[in-house]
Motif scaffolding. Sequence first.
Motif, PDB file in Angstrom:
ATOM      1  N   SER A 158      13.233  11.343   1.247  1.00  0.00           N
ATOM      2  CA  SER A 158      12.660  10.914   2.522  1.00  0.00           C
ATOM      3  C   SER A 158      12.705  11.947   3.630  1.00  0.00           C
ATOM      4  O   SER A 158      11.749  12.078   4.402  1.00  0.00           O
ATOM      5  CB  SER A 158      13.381   9.645   3.018  1.00  0.00           C
ATOM      6  N   ILE A 159      13.797  12.653   3.770  1.00  0.00           N
ATOM      7  CA  ILE A 159      14.038  13.438   4.972  1.00  0.00           C
ATOM      8  C   ILE A 159      13.361  14.799   4.866  1.00  0.00           C
ATOM      9  O   ILE A 159      13.554  15.545   3.900  1.00  0.00           O
ATOM     10  CB  ILE A 159      15.541  13.572   5.234  1.00  0.00           C
ATOM     11  N   LEU A 172      13.706  18.351   2.825  1.00  0.00           N
ATOM     12  CA  LEU A 172      15.019  18.948   2.998  1.00  0.00           C
ATOM     13  C   LEU A 172      15.734  19.035   1.660  1.00  0.00           C
ATOM     14  O   LEU A 172      16.388  20.023   1.343  1.00  0.00           O
ATOM     15  CB  LEU A 172      15.842  18.124   3.989  1.00  0.00           C
ATOM     16  N   PHE A 173      15.592  17.985   0.863  1.00  0.00           N
ATOM     17  CA  PHE A 173      16.141  17.950  -0.489  1.00  0.00           C
ATOM     18  C   PHE A 173      15.019  18.328  -1.460  1.00  0.00           C
ATOM     19  O   PHE A 173      13.879  17.879  -1.308  1.00  0.00           O
ATOM     20  CB  PHE A 173      16.653  16.553  -0.839  1.00  0.00           C
ATOM     21  N   ASN A 174      15.359  19.111  -2.465  1.00  0.00           N
ATOM     22  CA  ASN A 174      14.351  19.578  -3.423  1.00  0.00           C
ATOM     23  C   ASN A 174      14.126  18.535  -4.518  1.00  0.00           C
ATOM     24  O   ASN A 174      14.336  18.783  -5.700  1.00  0.00           O
ATOM     25  CB  ASN A 174      14.796  20.912  -4.032  1.00  0.00           C
ATOM     26  N   HIS A 175      13.711  17.350  -4.097  1.00  0.00           N
ATOM     27  CA  HIS A 175      13.498  16.254  -5.040  1.00  0.00           C
ATOM     28  C   HIS A 175      12.088  16.320  -5.605  1.00  0.00           C
ATOM     29  O   HIS A 175      11.133  16.631  -4.887  1.00  0.00           O
ATOM     30  CB  HIS A 175      13.712  14.915  -4.339  1.00  0.00           C
ATOM     31  N   ALA A 236      24.723  10.596   9.250  1.00  0.00           N
ATOM     32  CA  ALA A 236      23.724  11.664   9.319  1.00  0.00           C
ATOM     33  C   ALA A 236      22.414  11.232   8.669  1.00  0.00           C
ATOM     34  O   ALA A 236      21.324  11.540   9.169  1.00  0.00           O
ATOM     35  CB  ALA A 236      24.262  12.927   8.650  1.00  0.00           C
ATOM     36  N   ILE A 237      22.512  10.506   7.565  1.00  0.00           N
ATOM     37  CA  ILE A 237      21.299  10.022   6.900  1.00  0.00           C
ATOM     38  C   ILE A 237      20.608   8.978   7.771  1.00  0.00           C
ATOM     39  O   ILE A 237      19.388   9.040   7.984  1.00  0.00           O
ATOM     40  CB  ILE A 237      21.637   9.433   5.518  1.00  0.00           C
ATOM     41  N   GLN A 238      21.356   8.036   8.261  1.00  0.00           N
ATOM     42  CA  GLN A 238      20.756   6.963   9.057  1.00  0.00           C
ATOM     43  C   GLN A 238      20.113   7.502  10.331  1.00  0.00           C
ATOM     44  O   GLN A 238      19.109   6.978  10.795  1.00  0.00           O
ATOM     45  CB  GLN A 238      21.818   5.919   9.392  1.00  0.00           C
ATOM     46  N   GLU A 239      20.688   8.573  10.883  1.00  0.00           N
ATOM     47  CA  GLU A 239      20.117   9.178  12.087  1.00  0.00           C
ATOM     48  C   GLU A 239      19.109  10.278  11.758  1.00  0.00           C
ATOM     49  O   GLU A 239      18.536  10.888  12.674  1.00  0.00           O
ATOM     50  CB  GLU A 239      21.239   9.747  12.953  1.00  0.00           C
ATOM     51  N   LYS A 240      18.905  10.543  10.474  1.00  0.00           N
ATOM     52  CA  LYS A 240      17.993  11.590  10.016  1.00  0.00           C
ATOM     53  C   LYS A 240      18.294  12.913  10.706  1.00  0.00           C
ATOM     54  O   LYS A 240      17.401  13.626  11.172  1.00  0.00           O
ATOM     55  CB  LYS A 240      16.536  11.180  10.234  1.00  0.00           C
TER      56      LYS A 240
END
Length: 606
Positions: A158-159, A172-175, A236-240
Motif C-alpha cells: 500500500s505505502i 516503498l516496499f518491493n512487493h 508508523a504504518i497507520q500514519e503512513k
Amino acid sequence: MNIRRMAAPVALLASGALVLSACTASEDPETPNTSSSTSTGGTGGVEPTDTGKADLGEVVTADDTIYYTLGGEEWLGYNGNTPETYSTYQSVVNDRMFSGFMYFGTDGAIYQDEEYGTFEVTSEDPMVVEYTLNDAAAWSDGEPIKYEDYLLEWAARSIADGKNEDGTPKPLFNHVSGTDMAELVPAGPKGEAGAKTFSYEYSAPNPDYALQITSAFPAHIVAQEAGMSLEELVTAIQEKDVEALRPAAEFWNTGWLSPTPGELPDPALTPVSGPYKLSAWQAGQSVTLVANEAYWGTPPATKTLVYRFVAPEAQVQALENGDLDVIEPQATVDTVKQIEGLGDAVSLLTGESLTWEHLDFNFNAGVFADSLELREAFAMCVPRQQIVDNLVKPIDPNASVMNAREVFPFQENYDEVVSAAYDGRYDEVKLEDAKAKIAASGIETPIKVRIGYSAPNQRRTEEVALIKSSCDQAGFEIEDVGNKDFFAPGGTLESGDYEVALFAWAGSGQITSGENIYATGRPQNYGGFSSETVDEAWKTLISTLDESVHLEQTKIIEKALWDELYGIPVFAHPGVVAYDSKIQNVRDTAAQSTVAWNAEQWVRAS
C-alpha cells in the motif's frame, strides 16, 4: 504402469495466468470436479472426497525423506513476494513454510484452511471481509500470528514513496503487487493489537477478495530489525509515515533475500507458520525442509522434504535412479515415453492445466517497441499450429492453439470471448503478408529478434527453432538467447535484454489479477505495454461482482491485446507428473500450486 488422465478443471471465466493472486472457486462448490484428483499414489493412500486436501485422520510423521523437483532454478530466499523472487519455482519451496487462510484445490477451487483460520463477508455495502485466526496459530519462534502481521502485509502492498516518472506510485516496499492495496483497502485492516480477528473494508466490490489475504510475514521480526518496537511499527504504518517506515521497508526488501546461494538465512529472522522449516541449502543442488516441531496444525506425513534443482530434461533419469521421488517435468513427447518405459515402479498423471505459453514483445526498447507493423509481421510468421501439433498434441490430443489470455480453451466461455475479440488473422502462417508488413515498416532486413526464455528447456528450444525456420523466411533473423538467468534478478526478463520473451503464466481461475500483467506500470508487465483501453477495462472489471460485466470487459481486454499486440498466446500447457509408486497421496493439480500443493501429505508406503 499406472496411468490416469486428469479431467478438465472447473474454473470461472477469467482464469488468466498470473503466478500472483490467482484462482477462484468452482462454479458449483457443492459439486466439485473430483475426477481431477482421483490419484492418491500407486500403492494407495487416502481417497479424497473432493478437490481439496484429503482428511488423513491422525497423522504420525514418518522419519523419512522424500525428494521432489519442479525445475533447475536456484532458490532465492525466504521472501518470495518481490517481483524478482515471485515464481512457481520459488513458491514450490516457500509454500511449505507458510500457512494461509486459503489454498487452491486441484481444479482451482478455493478452500479455506480452517486449521489456520476462517474468513467471511460480513457486509456487502460497503464490502467488509472478516478474518479470524486460529487461537493456536503461531510462528515457529512462539510469537502468535496476529493482526500486526496482516497490517504489515497491507503496508507492503500500500505505502508509496512518492511517484515514478510516469506518475504511478513508487512502492516503498518491493512487493510484487506494487501498491494495489492502497486502492482496494485504503484504510488498512481494522483490529486491535494482538488480535486474532480483524477485518478489511474494500473501497469497491472485489471479485477476488478470497485471494487477496492469505499468508503473512512476521511483523515482530521486521520491527526488531528496523530498530523499533512492534507498537512503533504499527503506529508508523497507520500514519503512513514513510520516513519512519524506511528501515522496515529496507529489511523487508533485502533482509530476507539470500544474495549468496547456499547460505541459509538466520533462523532467528525466518520463523515459519507452516508445517516445514528450512534445514539446509546446497547451492545449485537442493534445499532441505524438515518438519516444524512447533506447528499447531496436522503434522506433516513425512519428516523431511528435499527440493532438488533438476532441469526438466534430467528429471526422468533422476526418478529412475531413485534420486527423486516426485517430478513435474515439462510435458514433452519424449518425456512421456521415457516415463511409460519405467514400468509399474512409477506412476504417471497427465491432463490439462491452467498454465499457458506466450510470446511477449518488449515495448521498452527494440524493434517492436514502436512498430505495430513489425509486431503484426512477427505474429504472421509464428507457426503456432505447427508448435501445438508437433510438441503438445502427442501428449494431449485435445490440445489446440490458444487464442485468449484470460480464458482457457477447455472453459465454457472461451468460444464466446474469442469470437468477440479475435478474427483468426494469425491462425495460419502468412509469409507474404509478413514480408509486406516488414516492407511497410521501413526497417531494413534481416531484422534481428532475440527470443529469451529460461534454459535449458527442451520444448522451448524446439519452439524457438520452429519460429526461426518460419520467421527467417519473412525477413527476421531469430536468435535463441535462452539462458539459466532468464528469471534471475538482473537477468534477461528484468533487464529487458530481448525482443521477445517466451515463458508461461501459471494461474488458477482468478478474475482480476491479470491487471497486474497487462495494465500500465504494473509490476508483472515486464515488457512495458500500455493501453488506455486495457487500463479502463480493468478498472471496470475489478470494481464489480457482476459476472456479466466481467465477461464483457474480458472481451474488450482480449480484443485490445490482439489489436495492439501485447504478445501472442500459444497453448495451454499439458500437465505431466510422475512419481515413485510407493509414495502415497500424490495428486496432480491444474492450478498454479504444482504437484507439491499437498506435499505435507506425501508419505512412503511401508
